[in-house]
Design a protein around this motif. Sequence first.
Motif, PDB file in Angstrom:
ATOM      1  N   ARG A   2      21.021   3.664 -11.345  1.00  0.00           N
ATOM      2  CA  ARG A   2      21.276   2.425 -10.598  1.00  0.00           C
ATOM      3  C   ARG A   2      22.754   2.069 -10.610  1.00  0.00           C
ATOM      4  NH1 ARG A   2      22.188  -2.552 -11.891  1.00  0.00           N
ATOM      5  NH2 ARG A   2      21.819  -2.145 -14.126  1.00  0.00           N
ATOM      6  N   GLU A   3      23.399   2.222 -11.756  1.00  0.00           N
ATOM      7  CA  GLU A   3      24.820   1.901 -11.858  1.00  0.00           C
ATOM      8  C   GLU A   3      25.679   2.816 -10.993  1.00  0.00           C
ATOM      9  OE1 GLU A   3      25.513   2.189 -16.023  1.00  0.00           O
ATOM     10  OE2 GLU A   3      24.841   0.129 -16.441  1.00  0.00           O
ATOM     11  N   ARG A   4      25.167   3.987 -10.664  1.00  0.00           N
ATOM     12  CA  ARG A   4      25.910   4.916  -9.822  1.00  0.00           C
ATOM     13  C   ARG A   4      25.566   4.780  -8.353  1.00  0.00           C
ATOM     14  NH1 ARG A   4      26.495   5.885 -14.563  1.00  0.00           N
ATOM     15  NH2 ARG A   4      28.139   7.206 -15.440  1.00  0.00           N
ATOM     16  N   GLY A   5      24.813   3.752  -8.023  1.00  0.00           N
ATOM     17  CA  GLY A   5      24.575   3.429  -6.625  1.00  0.00           C
ATOM     18  C   GLY A   5      23.387   4.088  -5.983  1.00  0.00           C
ATOM     19  N   TYR A   6      22.542   4.771  -6.770  1.00  0.00           N
ATOM     20  CA  TYR A   6      21.355   5.398  -6.198  1.00  0.00           C
ATOM     21  C   TYR A   6      20.251   4.361  -6.042  1.00  0.00           C
ATOM     22  CZ  TYR A   6      23.824   9.671  -7.465  1.00  0.00           C
ATOM     23  OH  TYR A   6      24.769  10.659  -7.591  1.00  0.00           O
ATOM     24  N   ARG A   7      19.295   4.656  -5.179  1.00  0.00           N
ATOM     25  CA  ARG A   7      18.271   3.676  -4.820  1.00  0.00           C
ATOM     26  C   ARG A   7      16.928   4.034  -5.439  1.00  0.00           C
ATOM     27  NH1 ARG A   7      15.204   2.978   0.060  1.00  0.00           N
ATOM     28  NH2 ARG A   7      16.399   4.645   1.050  1.00  0.00           N
ATOM     29  N   ARG A   8      16.395   3.112  -6.223  1.00  0.00           N
ATOM     30  CA  ARG A   8      15.053   3.276  -6.774  1.00  0.00           C
ATOM     31  C   ARG A   8      14.048   3.040  -5.662  1.00  0.00           C
ATOM     32  NH1 ARG A   8      15.075   0.292 -11.495  1.00  0.00           N
ATOM     33  NH2 ARG A   8      14.727   2.040 -12.920  1.00  0.00           N
ATOM     34  N   SER A   9      13.059   3.924  -5.551  1.00  0.00           N
ATOM     35  CA  SER A   9      12.008   3.747  -4.553  1.00  0.00           C
ATOM     36  C   SER A   9      10.852   2.922  -5.113  1.00  0.00           C
ATOM     37  CB  SER A   9      11.493   5.115  -4.078  1.00  0.00           C
ATOM     38  OG  SER A   9      10.476   4.974  -3.106  1.00  0.00           O
ATOM     39  N   TRP A  10      10.489   3.195  -6.378  1.00  0.00           N
ATOM     40  CA  TRP A  10       9.417   2.419  -7.021  1.00  0.00           C
ATOM     41  C   TRP A  10       9.440   2.712  -8.522  1.00  0.00           C
ATOM     42  CZ3 TRP A  10       3.605   3.964  -7.204  1.00  0.00           C
ATOM     43  CH2 TRP A  10       2.852   2.913  -7.754  1.00  0.00           C
ATOM     44  N   GLY A  11       9.198   1.690  -9.319  1.00  0.00           N
ATOM     45  CA  GLY A  11       9.095   1.878 -10.763  1.00  0.00           C
ATOM     46  C   GLY A  11       9.755   0.713 -11.483  1.00  0.00           C
ATOM     47  N   ILE A  12       9.622   0.708 -12.768  1.00  0.00           N
ATOM     48  CA  ILE A  12       8.936   1.637 -13.662  1.00  0.00           C
ATOM     49  C   ILE A  12       7.481   1.163 -13.805  1.00  0.00           C
ATOM     50  CG2 ILE A  12       8.865   2.509 -16.031  1.00  0.00           C
ATOM     51  CD1 ILE A  12      11.891   2.001 -16.177  1.00  0.00           C
ATOM     52  N   GLY A  13       6.544   2.091 -13.940  1.00  0.00           N
ATOM     53  CA  GLY A  13       5.146   1.743 -14.125  1.00  0.00           C
ATOM     54  C   GLY A  13       4.384   2.898 -14.739  1.00  0.00           C
ATOM     55  N   ARG A  14       3.074   2.709 -14.883  1.00  0.00           N
ATOM     56  CA  ARG A  14       2.203   3.778 -15.384  1.00  0.00           C
ATOM     57  C   ARG A  14       1.077   4.013 -14.390  1.00  0.00           C
ATOM     58  NH1 ARG A  14       0.936   6.589 -20.146  1.00  0.00           N
ATOM     59  NH2 ARG A  14       2.145   5.290 -21.586  1.00  0.00           N
TER      60      ARG A  14
ATOM     61  N   SER B  76      -6.102   3.019  -2.911  1.00  0.00           N
ATOM     62  CA  SER B  76      -5.454   1.767  -2.519  1.00  0.00           C
ATOM     63  C   SER B  76      -4.054   1.765  -3.076  1.00  0.00           C
ATOM     64  CB  SER B  76      -6.227   0.549  -3.046  1.00  0.00           C
ATOM     65  OG  SER B  76      -6.148   0.471  -4.453  1.00  0.00           O
ATOM     66  N   ALA B  77      -3.162   1.046  -2.431  1.00  0.00           N
ATOM     67  CA  ALA B  77      -1.791   0.952  -2.945  1.00  0.00           C
ATOM     68  C   ALA B  77      -1.778   0.282  -4.312  1.00  0.00           C
ATOM     69  CB  ALA B  77      -0.913   0.199  -1.957  1.00  0.00           C
ATOM     70  N   SER B  78      -2.606  -0.747  -4.474  1.00  0.00           N
ATOM     71  CA  SER B  78      -2.643  -1.452  -5.753  1.00  0.00           C
ATOM     72  C   SER B  78      -3.289  -0.608  -6.846  1.00  0.00           C
ATOM     73  CB  SER B  78      -3.405  -2.769  -5.605  1.00  0.00           C
ATOM     74  OG  SER B  78      -4.744  -2.530  -5.184  1.00  0.00           O
ATOM     75  N   GLY B  79      -4.039   0.419  -6.462  1.00  0.00           N
ATOM     76  CA  GLY B  79      -4.709   1.276  -7.436  1.00  0.00           C
ATOM     77  C   GLY B  79      -3.884   2.471  -7.866  1.00  0.00           C
ATOM     78  N   LEU B  80      -2.603   2.510  -7.467  1.00  0.00           N
ATOM     79  CA  LEU B  80      -1.761   3.632  -7.847  1.00  0.00           C
ATOM     80  C   LEU B  80      -1.181   3.484  -9.246  1.00  0.00           C
ATOM     81  CD1 LEU B  80       0.178   4.211  -4.491  1.00  0.00           C
ATOM     82  CD2 LEU B  80      -1.716   5.564  -5.416  1.00  0.00           C
ATOM     83  N   ALA B  81      -1.252   2.275  -9.817  1.00  0.00           N
ATOM     84  CA  ALA B  81      -0.642   2.056 -11.125  1.00  0.00           C
ATOM     85  C   ALA B  81      -1.507   1.148 -11.984  1.00  0.00           C
ATOM     86  CB  ALA B  81       0.753   1.448 -10.972  1.00  0.00           C
ATOM     87  N   GLN B  82      -1.494   1.397 -13.310  1.00  0.00           N
ATOM     88  CA  GLN B  82      -2.158   0.513 -14.270  1.00  0.00           C
ATOM     89  C   GLN B  82      -1.326  -0.746 -14.490  1.00  0.00           C
ATOM     90  OE1 GLN B  82      -3.273   2.514 -17.969  1.00  0.00           O
ATOM     91  NE2 GLN B  82      -3.054   4.499 -16.971  1.00  0.00           N
ATOM     92  N   TRP B  83       0.006  -0.543 -14.560  1.00  0.00           N
ATOM     93  CA  TRP B  83       0.924  -1.660 -14.725  1.00  0.00           C
ATOM     94  C   TRP B  83       2.262  -1.281 -14.087  1.00  0.00           C
ATOM     95  CZ3 TRP B  83       5.242  -0.005 -17.194  1.00  0.00           C
ATOM     96  CH2 TRP B  83       5.128   0.977 -18.179  1.00  0.00           C
TER      97      TRP B  83
END
Length: 379
Positions: free
Chosen positions: A271-283, A323-330
């Motif tokens: 992030r500090e180097r300017g790259y873009r997070r798409s999604w995260g952090i999660g499980r 489902s999109a909401s079912g892709l992660a526990q948290w």
Amino acid sequence: MTTFGDVHEGLHADGVALRGEHPGRHPNPVVKVVDLAWLEFGKPDLTRTAAFAADFGFTPVLHTADELHLRGTHAGPPCVVVRRAARSAFLGPAFRAATADDVRRFAEAAGVGVEPLPETLGGVSATTRDPGGARVRVVTGCTEHPALPAQPAWTDHNTGDRLVRINRGQRAPREAASIERLGHVVLQSDRYLEALNWYLAQLGLIVSDFLYYPGQRDRGPVMSFLRCDRGDTPSDHHTLALMLGPANRYVHSAYQVRDLDVLAAGGEYLRERGYRRSWGIGRHIQGSQIFDYWRDPDGLIVEHFTDGDRFDRSVAPGWAPMSASGLAQWGPPATADFLGTPPSPRSLGELRSIVSALRCADNEFDTRRLLGFLKVANS
């Protein structure tokens, strides 16, 4: 007769197959590959690719004007092979066979020859294409680079009343998260079921989990997480994941790092180097990995992961609605960028693919599947 275990019971909406549903494995595959060897990409700017690769945590083992090989700290061949090309593209996966005889059998079944790989990779390969058009190699005898020093693990965790760290702080360094190894690749296909059956029959992969569109279980699954069948030896929950969609394309690839601290600190470094997070952090739910997704400079999604599930062949496939909401526990909700729904050149390209798929009868993506696809994206 094999007795299958059920590790899915009680895990969110997971269940097991109903009578007559897809078994998730082939009774007599041509070969049983033992792992992913590497992924191949084309990139227009290898200098820019190498800079991102270093920040993401890869170690280069070859960098010429026309080729870039990126490895992890584990012993083995490179995780990623990049060749200079006019545009950024995923070229295909290479799977590792146990023996040269396996490569020969795969070649005979595919109607292709066995050929030596370049000296920079070593070994031999047989190359064909899957039903979606992705180039698939089966390789063996490749150069095994020795292991590199591992990034230190953060093991002194105070958990509840269990105190193992007293009068000392915990400070994970803000540095690149060293890639240990290649974990998996996710591909989308408009001939999903045909592609699934091809990988089961030709490479001996077996399904860990199936997902289906809500209200459409009667039409069968639309996504599957496939692992290598190593018998009693556990393997990653998925080495390859396949999903139905309006076009045949790369979705993302995933690379293992040491632990959560390394993953999180490495994310801050990116992030500090300017790259873009798409999604995260999660499980995640299927596979249980702790994940963090990023866009590379060419817009492709790559994932850091840690703490994934390992299954042996005794585990039967799980079944769950997608489902999109079912892709992660948290973790944070799945982002529009990860799902490909915001207005952008990528999403406009997907829209054109949808129109084209619906006009063509020679694929599995019809109007009802589109409604399921849109329901998932908006869940």
